[in-house]
Design a protein around this motif. Structure first.
Motif, mmCIF file in Angstrom:
data_model
loop_
_atom_site.group_PDB
_atom_site.id
_atom_site.type_symbol
_atom_site.label_atom_id
_atom_site.label_comp_id
_atom_site.label_asym_id
_atom_site.label_seq_id
_atom_site.Cartn_x
_atom_site.Cartn_y
_atom_site.Cartn_z
ATOM 1 N N GLY A 60 0.753 -1.370 -0.122
ATOM 2 C CA GLY A 60 0.391 0.282 0.090
ATOM 3 C C GLY A 60 0.711 1.102 0.214
ATOM 4 O O GLY A 60 0.161 1.877 -0.874
ATOM 5 N N THR A 61 1.987 1.108 0.455
ATOM 6 C CA THR A 61 2.790 2.344 1.100
ATOM 7 C C THR A 61 3.356 2.536 -0.764
ATOM 8 O O THR A 61 3.179 3.815 -1.185
ATOM 9 C CB THR A 61 4.130 2.069 1.520
ATOM 10 O OG1 THR A 61 3.591 1.374 2.954
ATOM 11 C CG2 THR A 61 5.049 2.919 2.257
ATOM 12 N N LEU A 64 0.368 4.413 -2.666
ATOM 13 C CA LEU A 64 0.269 5.382 -2.440
ATOM 14 C C LEU A 64 1.853 6.718 -3.025
ATOM 15 O O LEU A 64 1.220 7.458 -3.142
ATOM 16 C CB LEU A 64 0.452 5.650 -0.812
ATOM 17 C CG LEU A 64 -0.583 5.470 -0.293
ATOM 18 C CD1 LEU A 64 -0.151 5.310 1.376
ATOM 19 C CD2 LEU A 64 -1.736 6.616 0.152
ATOM 20 N N THR A 85 -3.740 8.387 11.646
ATOM 21 C CA THR A 85 -3.514 7.741 10.173
ATOM 22 C C THR A 85 -2.150 6.686 10.430
ATOM 23 O O THR A 85 -1.749 7.482 11.103
ATOM 24 C CB THR A 85 -3.957 8.038 8.079
ATOM 25 O OG1 THR A 85 -3.577 7.585 8.076
ATOM 26 C CG2 THR A 85 -2.495 9.104 8.226
ATOM 27 N N PHE A 86 -1.945 5.813 9.828
ATOM 28 C CA PHE A 86 -0.818 5.324 9.855
ATOM 29 C C PHE A 86 0.588 5.992 8.658
ATOM 30 O O PHE A 86 0.456 6.666 8.092
ATOM 31 C CB PHE A 86 -0.625 4.045 9.171
ATOM 32 C CG PHE A 86 -0.110 2.952 8.990
ATOM 33 C CD1 PHE A 86 1.028 2.328 10.412
ATOM 34 C CD2 PHE A 86 0.829 2.421 7.965
ATOM 35 C CE1 PHE A 86 1.591 1.949 10.460
ATOM 36 C CE2 PHE A 86 2.267 1.989 7.968
ATOM 37 C CZ PHE A 86 2.843 1.079 9.040
ATOM 38 N N ALA A 88 2.625 5.592 7.026
ATOM 39 C CA ALA A 88 2.730 5.353 5.717
ATOM 40 C C ALA A 88 2.279 6.645 4.715
ATOM 41 O O ALA A 88 2.605 6.864 3.506
ATOM 42 C CB ALA A 88 2.276 4.046 5.257
ATOM 43 N N VAL A 131 -7.719 10.357 3.931
ATOM 44 C CA VAL A 131 -7.633 8.442 4.177
ATOM 45 C C VAL A 131 -9.413 8.246 4.746
ATOM 46 O O VAL A 131 -9.513 8.126 5.436
ATOM 47 C CB VAL A 131 -6.976 8.672 5.336
ATOM 48 C CG1 VAL A 131 -6.595 6.644 6.505
ATOM 49 C CG2 VAL A 131 -5.460 9.004 4.828
ATOM 50 N N ASP A 157 -7.105 6.864 0.444
ATOM 51 C CA ASP A 157 -6.273 6.443 0.932
ATOM 52 C C ASP A 157 -7.000 5.699 1.309
ATOM 53 O O ASP A 157 -7.361 5.882 2.319
ATOM 54 C CB ASP A 157 -4.854 6.980 1.688
ATOM 55 C CG ASP A 157 -4.796 5.936 2.339
ATOM 56 O OD1 ASP A 157 -5.089 4.191 2.367
ATOM 57 O OD2 ASP A 157 -3.366 5.668 3.245
ATOM 58 N N ALA A 159 -6.684 2.157 2.020
ATOM 59 C CA ALA A 159 -5.980 1.064 2.618
ATOM 60 C C ALA A 159 -7.183 -0.346 3.795
ATOM 61 O O ALA A 159 -6.019 -1.343 3.771
ATOM 62 C CB ALA A 159 -3.945 1.294 3.305
ATOM 63 N N GLN A 160 -7.626 0.515 3.795
ATOM 64 C CA GLN A 160 -7.835 0.410 5.351
ATOM 65 C C GLN A 160 -10.160 0.234 4.335
ATOM 66 O O GLN A 160 -10.797 -0.104 5.603
ATOM 67 C CB GLN A 160 -8.168 1.000 5.993
ATOM 68 C CG GLN A 160 -6.763 1.433 6.987
ATOM 69 C CD GLN A 160 -6.612 1.739 8.390
ATOM 70 O OE1 GLN A 160 -8.014 2.684 8.880
ATOM 71 N NE2 GLN A 160 -5.683 1.801 8.768
ATOM 72 N N TYR A 183 -2.045 -5.368 2.678
ATOM 73 C CA TYR A 183 -1.472 -6.296 3.766
ATOM 74 C C TYR A 183 -2.468 -7.223 4.790
ATOM 75 O O TYR A 183 -3.626 -7.090 4.613
ATOM 76 C CB TYR A 183 -1.163 -5.135 5.087
ATOM 77 C CG TYR A 183 -0.093 -5.548 6.551
ATOM 78 C CD1 TYR A 183 1.156 -5.215 6.675
ATOM 79 C CD2 TYR A 183 -0.456 -5.950 7.487
ATOM 80 C CE1 TYR A 183 2.298 -6.252 7.424
ATOM 81 C CE2 TYR A 183 0.261 -6.378 8.581
ATOM 82 C CZ TYR A 183 1.921 -7.002 8.450
ATOM 83 O OH TYR A 183 1.756 -6.985 9.466
ATOM 84 N N GLU A 193 2.865 -9.181 1.415
ATOM 85 C CA GLU A 193 2.651 -7.267 1.104
ATOM 86 C C GLU A 193 2.245 -7.664 0.029
ATOM 87 O O GLU A 193 2.304 -8.338 -0.893
ATOM 88 C CB GLU A 193 4.270 -7.117 0.909
ATOM 89 C CG GLU A 193 4.796 -6.667 2.749
ATOM 90 C CD GLU A 193 4.860 -6.424 3.925
ATOM 91 O OE1 GLU A 193 3.719 -5.184 3.100
ATOM 92 O OE2 GLU A 193 5.381 -6.293 4.666
ATOM 93 N N TYR A 310 -4.690 4.827 16.540
ATOM 94 C CA TYR A 310 -3.160 4.507 16.843
ATOM 95 C C TYR A 310 -2.990 5.701 18.110
ATOM 96 O O TYR A 310 -3.329 6.342 18.096
ATOM 97 C CB TYR A 310 -2.607 5.159 15.567
ATOM 98 C CG TYR A 310 -2.604 4.766 13.989
ATOM 99 C CD1 TYR A 310 -2.227 3.248 14.208
ATOM 100 C CD2 TYR A 310 -3.599 4.907 13.229
ATOM 101 C CE1 TYR A 310 -2.142 2.743 13.070
ATOM 102 C CE2 TYR A 310 -3.634 3.991 11.845
ATOM 103 C CZ TYR A 310 -3.174 3.159 12.365
ATOM 104 O OH TYR A 310 -3.498 2.139 11.200
HETATM 105 C C1 PLP Z 1 -4.013 4.146 6.185
HETATM 106 C C2 PLP Z 1 -2.675 2.932 5.740
HETATM 107 N N1 PLP Z 1 -2.872 3.604 4.481
HETATM 108 C C3 PLP Z 1 -1.337 3.238 4.530
HETATM 109 C C4 PLP Z 1 -0.598 1.798 4.513
HETATM 110 C C5 PLP Z 1 0.418 1.404 4.076
HETATM 111 O O1 PLP Z 1 0.028 -0.382 3.767
HETATM 112 P P1 PLP Z 1 0.809 -1.212 3.282
HETATM 113 O O2 PLP Z 1 1.616 -1.458 4.733
HETATM 114 O O3 PLP Z 1 1.081 -2.307 2.927
HETATM 115 O O4 PLP Z 1 2.414 -0.299 3.456
HETATM 116 C C6 PLP Z 1 -1.766 1.279 5.700
HETATM 117 C C7 PLP Z 1 -1.370 0.141 6.256
HETATM 118 O O5 PLP Z 1 -0.841 -1.063 6.937
HETATM 119 C C8 PLP Z 1 -2.249 2.415 5.858
HETATM 120 O O6 PLP Z 1 -3.739 1.513 7.231
#
Ligand code: PLP
Length: 368
Positions: A60-61, A64, A85-86, A88, A131, A157, A159-160, A183, A193, A310
């Motif tokens: 996912g990174t 992005l 957010t995470f 990444a 996000v 984003d 990812a979730q 993930y 991954e 988080y």
């Molecule tokens: C909101 C968010 N953005 C980006 C990512 C990054 O994805 P990845 O771990 O597949 O690189 C994640 C997950 O870990 C995420 O939760």
């Protein structure tokens, strides 16, 4: 009763008979990197999201990162996102040589507050990255209106948020491009991954396809300096099998969330609200609690696993201290991070486990 936060072993038990032959097919074909399974997954996931293109990637990174480059983010630009957010999300902005600019969240949804967007825009702003946190779509209409007004690009984003809908439209198709993570713990998770970029823009798709493989437009024809962001063949095979279950899994997640809300009603807890016009896919079910360490300990005594998504907003992480945002800059995000608690939610949860967790949470926090 033991209840983990999620149970990938239980999920695998239901998939094993399909997964093992699919992995064997990958081995027999030696298509370990990209190959037919990955290509088929790209078509299927694009159809699922309602986009013209899907480019499978290594994480996912990576999605992005290539998404930001694809929409034109360059060194010196500013990109607006949420601090809740995470890491990444911000890291990908930094990889482009751009600067993450945060705006606070709407405490009702835990997502970026569109009302605060306009004042964060400067002549250097190039893009916005909303996000869809916890699987709850960000409020895209005002975000897109503001972006259009200021000639900014939007990268979701997501990812979730696989399968989530905003005003009946699947996430992944709501901006110029969207980044997904596969993930293993995600709602659609690989066995390792994985990630993907979805878009309706042919130019972005073409760029991402070349960029993921060292800038190649044909074998050993390197148009520009790219990356090794390719997806493994195994992951394509696994994701195709799991994508066929995603709708049913999502329905089950939403059903469990409804049951939690019913069970927790008497506690009058605060938690992000659900807009009835949207479909949240509950990557996490979060509640806000006052004395979090004590609540975690009391739930652990009852063999209930919890987590915190988080504990620290991105602007207060040491990695981003150079941005110079002191504590107190984004009070809603900071307060959410102090109080948020994720409780177990996964499609294989039994009705008994849901009741057990709901009642335990009510007992532990309902009286506080
Ligand atoms: C909101 C968010 N953005 C980006 C990512 C990054 O994805 P990845 O771990 O597949 O690189 C994640 C997950 O870990 C995420 O939760």
């Amino acid at each position: 009763m033991k209840v983990p936060l999620l149970d990938l072993k239980a999920e695998y038990a239901g998939l094993r008979d399909e997964i093992l032959p699919a992995l064997d097919r990958v081995c027999q074909s030696s298509a370990f990197v990209e190959g037919p399974e990955v290509q088929a997954f790209e078509r299927e996931f694009a159809d699922f999201c309602g986009t013209a293109y899907c480019v499978a990637l290594s994480s996912g990174t990576a999605a992005l990162h290539l998404g930001l480059l694809g929409i034109g983010v360059q060194a010196g630009d500013e990109v607006i996102t949420t601090p809740n957010t995470f890491l990444a999300t911000a890291e990908a902005i930094t990889y482009c040589g751009a600067r993450p600019v945060f705006v606070d969240i709407d405490p009702a949804t835990a997502n970026l507050d569109p009302k605060l967007l306009e004042r964060a825009i400067t002549p250097c702003t190039r893009a916005i990255v909303p996000v869809h946190l916890y699987g709850r779509p960000a409020d895209m209409n005002p975000i897109r209106e503001i972006a259009a007004h200021h000639n900014l690009r939007v990268l979701e984003d997501a990812a979730q948020a696989h399968a989530a809908r905003y005003r009946q439209q699947r996430v992944g198709s709501l901006g110029q491009a969207a980044a997904f993570s596969f993930y293993p713990s995600k709602n659609l998770g690989a066995y390792g991954e994985g990630g993907a970029l979805t878009t309706n823009d042919e130019g972005i798709a073409k760029f991402a396809r070349a960029a993921r493989s060292h800038g190649q437009t044909a074998r050993y024809a390197h148009e520009f300096v790219g990356f090794n962001y390719r997806m493994q063949g195994f992951q394509g095979a696994v994701l195709r099998i799991k994508l066929r279950r995603l709708h049913a899994w999502t329905q089950r997640r939403r059903e469990i969330a409804r049951e939690y809300r019913r069970l927790l009603e008497p506690a009058k807890l605060t938690m992000p609200i659900d807009d009835p016009h949207d479909e949240c896919v509950y990557h996490q079910f979060v509640i806000y609690v006052k004395n979090r360490p004590a609540v975690i300990a009391q739930l652990a005594e009852r063999e209930i696993e919890t987590s915190v998504h988080y504990p620290t907003p991105v602007h207060l992480q040491p990695a981003y201290s150079s941005l110079g945002y002191p504590a107190g800059t984004f009070p809603h995000a900071e307060r959410a991070c102090e109080r948020v608690l994720s409780i177990p939610l996964f499609p294989e949860m039994s009705a008994e486990q849901v009741q057990y967790v709901g009642n335990a949470v009510l007992e532990v926090v309902g009286t506080k």
